[in-house]
Structure formats: structure tokens, C-alpha cells
Design a protein around this motif. Structure first.
Motif, PDB file in Angstrom:
ATOM      1  N   LYS A 130       0.848  -1.195   0.000  1.00  0.00           N
ATOM      2  CA  LYS A 130       0.000   0.000   0.000  1.00  0.00           C
ATOM      3  C   LYS A 130       0.889   1.253   0.000  1.00  0.00           C
ATOM      4  O   LYS A 130       1.121   1.880   1.022  1.00  0.00           O
ATOM      5  N   ARG A 132       2.234   5.049  -0.579  1.00  0.00           N
ATOM      6  CA  ARG A 132       1.690   6.383  -0.366  1.00  0.00           C
ATOM      7  C   ARG A 132       2.608   7.395  -1.047  1.00  0.00           C
ATOM      8  O   ARG A 132       3.644   7.043  -1.592  1.00  0.00           O
ATOM      9  N   LYS A 199     -13.388  10.047  -2.344  1.00  0.00           N
ATOM     10  CA  LYS A 199     -14.003   8.963  -1.571  1.00  0.00           C
ATOM     11  C   LYS A 199     -15.152   8.327  -2.340  1.00  0.00           C
ATOM     12  O   LYS A 199     -15.329   7.094  -2.325  1.00  0.00           O
ATOM     13  N   ILE A 202     -13.494   6.005  -4.820  1.00  0.00           N
ATOM     14  CA  ILE A 202     -13.011   4.783  -4.170  1.00  0.00           C
ATOM     15  C   ILE A 202     -14.178   3.853  -3.841  1.00  0.00           C
ATOM     16  O   ILE A 202     -14.149   2.653  -4.123  1.00  0.00           O
ATOM     17  N   GLU A 206     -14.973  -0.142  -4.389  1.00  0.00           N
ATOM     18  CA  GLU A 206     -14.824  -1.040  -3.242  1.00  0.00           C
ATOM     19  C   GLU A 206     -16.154  -1.561  -2.704  1.00  0.00           C
ATOM     20  O   GLU A 206     -16.183  -2.593  -2.034  1.00  0.00           O
ATOM     21  N   TYR A 272      -5.392   2.217  -5.851  1.00  0.00           N
ATOM     22  CA  TYR A 272      -4.092   2.570  -5.276  1.00  0.00           C
ATOM     23  C   TYR A 272      -3.751   4.035  -5.552  1.00  0.00           C
ATOM     24  O   TYR A 272      -3.192   4.713  -4.681  1.00  0.00           O
ATOM     25  N   TYR A 274      -5.710   6.542  -5.642  1.00  0.00           N
ATOM     26  CA  TYR A 274      -6.464   7.471  -4.804  1.00  0.00           C
ATOM     27  C   TYR A 274      -6.293   7.222  -3.314  1.00  0.00           C
ATOM     28  O   TYR A 274      -6.521   8.126  -2.514  1.00  0.00           O
ATOM     29  N   HIS A 275      -5.863   6.029  -2.939  1.00  0.00           N
ATOM     30  CA  HIS A 275      -5.489   5.816  -1.542  1.00  0.00           C
ATOM     31  C   HIS A 275      -4.094   6.400  -1.262  1.00  0.00           C
ATOM     32  O   HIS A 275      -3.797   6.774  -0.124  1.00  0.00           O
ATOM     33  N   GLU A 278      -3.294   9.614   0.838  1.00  0.00           N
ATOM     34  CA  GLU A 278      -3.776   9.742   2.209  1.00  0.00           C
ATOM     35  C   GLU A 278      -2.706  10.135   3.229  1.00  0.00           C
ATOM     36  O   GLU A 278      -3.040  10.432   4.380  1.00  0.00           O
TER      37      GLU A 278
END
Length: 356
Positions: A130, A132, A199, A202, A206, A272, A274-275, A278
Motif C-alpha cells: 500500500k 503512499r 471517496k 473509491i 470497493e 491505489y 487514490y489511496h 492519504e
């Protein structure tokens, strides 16, 4: 003398902005492998591939140090190849242009998760680490230092996501780049409307049962909705009204765009993207930025709208920082104005003069 120099720079800027696209040297492709890479969350990969293109050559100065490196960073979902068109490279990299490839060593990477670099859709899917934004910038730095052998850069310039990475470069590697040019960004944690649309994007994937926690055999149905949220975020109200003035025209554009983008977009890769944002929040670190910095936004940008006051206040914390808000014109293209040097190239010329 100062007035004469200023007049010359302004004239050059005007000519640059109005000039026709020029030829530039052919890019050279390469791959850098970061071995046994540990991500900020503790996950590891034995190899991370970063694909890149270079234009021009590194040139040593009288002290034997290469100082002509220019790192240009793409936006979310893009690649370094996106900078090779006539409207971008043809206005920046040609002979006599602001980043003349005969004088500059231009580096155009595909960031992790993108293009020909390591990404979830290569096979690991949601088991891919994950990453960033911090990891992305660390890998860019490794490419520049370990892969290309540079100890500094003349410029780090980026669009959208790449612009946010440029802010991170400023405090993660203070002074490594003489200049930083973030185009279409704000140096704050992603909140408010900017987080809300992301969000929704996403969640469209999801919460879709056909996503199957990333183990789908065909792209999940929610991908179309995710693409729709992205299209709205990068919309151009003035131009879209002209181009699609009727229900039928607008509906056809939507159908065509979703169909085309669905063929080239992987849902897990998109998640990935858009996460990854964070962990982004340069605001507490702006006083650590010692490089000269030019931030440029466009007034018709949905993602970074002009009514938000953050940039005007926070730029004051950057010792050598300057902010320009481009007015809406028939030439601006909303968030996408970041990739049109015909509009902001004159400001880049003036900024490069400051670095000399």
C-alpha cells in the motif's frame, strides 16, 4: 540594468507563450530497479521497477558536478510519456525553449503504480504494498541518485499529483532541487470537497460486489462510476458547454469517454492511485523548504478552486515561494491547464532566471 533585464525576460516569456511547437531530441527509455524496498508502512518488495525516459544529457559544470537535471512528474493515472506531445514537450524541450534539451537533462519517470513501472495489475493485485506519496517521492529520489547518479537537480516540476510530489521534495530533500514548480495543487491535507469526490470514486469500486476484493476476472461495474467522478473533477465548464450544448451531445461524450477509458484503466490500480494521497500534508513543513518555488493554479480548476484561501496564506511560509493564479480564459482547460505551457510558460521563463 534591472529594468532592461526584466524587459528582456518578459519579452522572451511572451515569445515563448505564443511560439509554435518545436522539434526536440528523441527520448531514451530505461528501467531502474530499487532492490529490497521497504515502504513506509513496513511492507516490502524484493524489486520495484521504475520506468523512465530521459531527453538530453547530463552535463558537468566547472566543478565536475551535474547541475542540469530536470525531473518532471506526471499526474494521477498518467505516465512520463504524457509529456512528449507537441503541446508540452514541443513548447518546452526544443532549441531555444525554456527547458532546451541541448542544455538540460530531462527525466520523465512513470511513478510506482503507473505505466510501465511496478503496479498492482502486474499480478499482486491488492496484495501489492500500500504505497503512499512519501514512498513515491522516495523512489523518485532513488531513481535520480542511485539510478542516474545525480547529486542535485536544477528543477522538480509536476502536474497535479506530480505537483504535490514537488511540494514533498521541498521538505523531504531540502535544497536538493534549486527550483520547484508545482502546477495545480494545494500544499494541504486532502479534505473538504477534494476528499469527498475521491471517496466517492473509491467507494464506487470497493462497494461493488463485482470487484470481489480485487480478484475480478473482468473490470468491475463500479469502474464506470469511478471514471465519472474523475471526469467531473477534471471538467472544463466553459469548454464543455461550448462542445456539448445539448442533452444528446453531452450524453454521447459521456458514453464515449467511459467506454474508451474503461479499456485502459484497471480498477485495482485506480484504487491505489487514490489511496496513495492519504499521507499527503506538506503544510506543517513549508518553512523547511529552502528551494525557490513557483506554484501555479488555474481559476477554473475544480480540484483546487480559487475560493479556497490556503495557497495564498501558506505560500507566505515558503521563504522563496511565489503563487500565481491564472484567470479563466478561452485557452485555460480547468485542472488540465497544468499541461499547457503555452499558457504558463512565460512565468516559467521568469522563474528560471531566478535560479541563475
Amino acid at each position: 540594468m534591472a529594468r532592461i533585464l526584466s524587459a528582456i525576460v518578459l519579452l522572451f516569456a511572451s515569445v515563448t507563450a505564443s511560439a509554435q511547437p518545436a522539434q526536440f531530441p528523441a527520448p531514451v527509455d530505461g528501467d531502474f530497479i530499487a532492490r529490497d524496498f521497504t515502504f513506509t508502512n513496513g511492507e516490502r518488495l524484493p524489486e520495484v521497477k521504475i520506468h523512465y525516459r530521459t531527453i538530453g544529457a547530463p552535463r558537468k559544470d566547472a566543478d565536475g558536478v551535474v547541475r542540469n537535471g530536470v525531473l518532471i512528474l506526471h499526474g494521477t493515472g498518467g505516465t512520463g510519456a504524457g509529456f512528449l506531445g507537441a503541446s508540452y514537450a514541443g513548447r518546452l524541450f526544443g532549441k531555444g525553449q525554456p527547458l532546451d534539451a541541448e542544455k538540460h537533462f530531462i527525466i520523465l519517470p512513470d511513478n510506482i503504480g503507473h505505466g510501465q513501472s511496478s503496479k498492482p495489475s502486474d499480478g499482486l493485485r491488492m496484495k501489492f504494498p500500500k504505497y503512499r506519496y512519501t514512498d513515491m517521492v522516495v523512489l523518485q529520489h532513488e531513481l535520480v541518485t542511485k539510478g542516474l547518479g545525480l547529486s542535485n537537480l536544477k528543477l522538480v516540476m509536476g502536474t497535479s499529483m506530480g505537483a504535490m510530489h514537488a511540494w514533498n521534495w521541498g521538505y523531504m530533500y531540502p535544497g536538493f532541487a534549486a527550483g520547484l514548480v508545482p502546477l495545480a495543487s494545494n500544499p494541504v491535507e486532502i479534505g473538504g470537497r477534494n476528499r469527498v469526490w475521491r471517496k466517492f470514486l473509491i467507494d464506487a469500486i470497493e462497494t461493488d460486489p463485482t470487484w470481489k476484493n480485487g480478484d475480478y476476472t473482468e473490470q468491475p461495474r463500479g469502474l464506470a462510476s469511478a471514471i465519472g467522478f474523475l471526469m467531473m473533477a477534471t471538467s472544463v465548464p466553459l469548454q464543455w458547454q461550448k462542445q456539448f450544448p445539448t442533452v444528446a451531445a453531452a450524453d454521447k461524450y459521456v458514453a464515449d469517454q467511459v467506454a474508451a477509458r474503461s479499456k485502459t484503466t484497471d480498477a485495482n490500480d485506480m484504487l491505489y492511485y487514490y489511496h496513495a494521497i492519504e499521507d499527503y500534508n506538506p503544510a506543517p513543513h513549508l518553512a523547511q523548504i529552502t528551494s525557490h518555488l513557483l506554484a501555479i493554479n488555474s481559476a477554473d480548476d475544480f480540484v483546487n478552486p480559487p475560493e479556497l484561501p490556503m495557497m495564498r496564506e501558506l505560500i507566505k511560509q515558503v521563504k522563496h515561494g511565489r503563487f500565481i493564479l491564472l484567470p479563466i480564459t478561452d485557452d485555460t482547460r480547468g485542472h488540465g491547464t497544468h499541461s499547457l505551457p503555452a499558457i504558463w510558460g512565460g512565468e516559467l521563463v521568469k522563474f528560471l532566471q531566478e535560479l541563475k
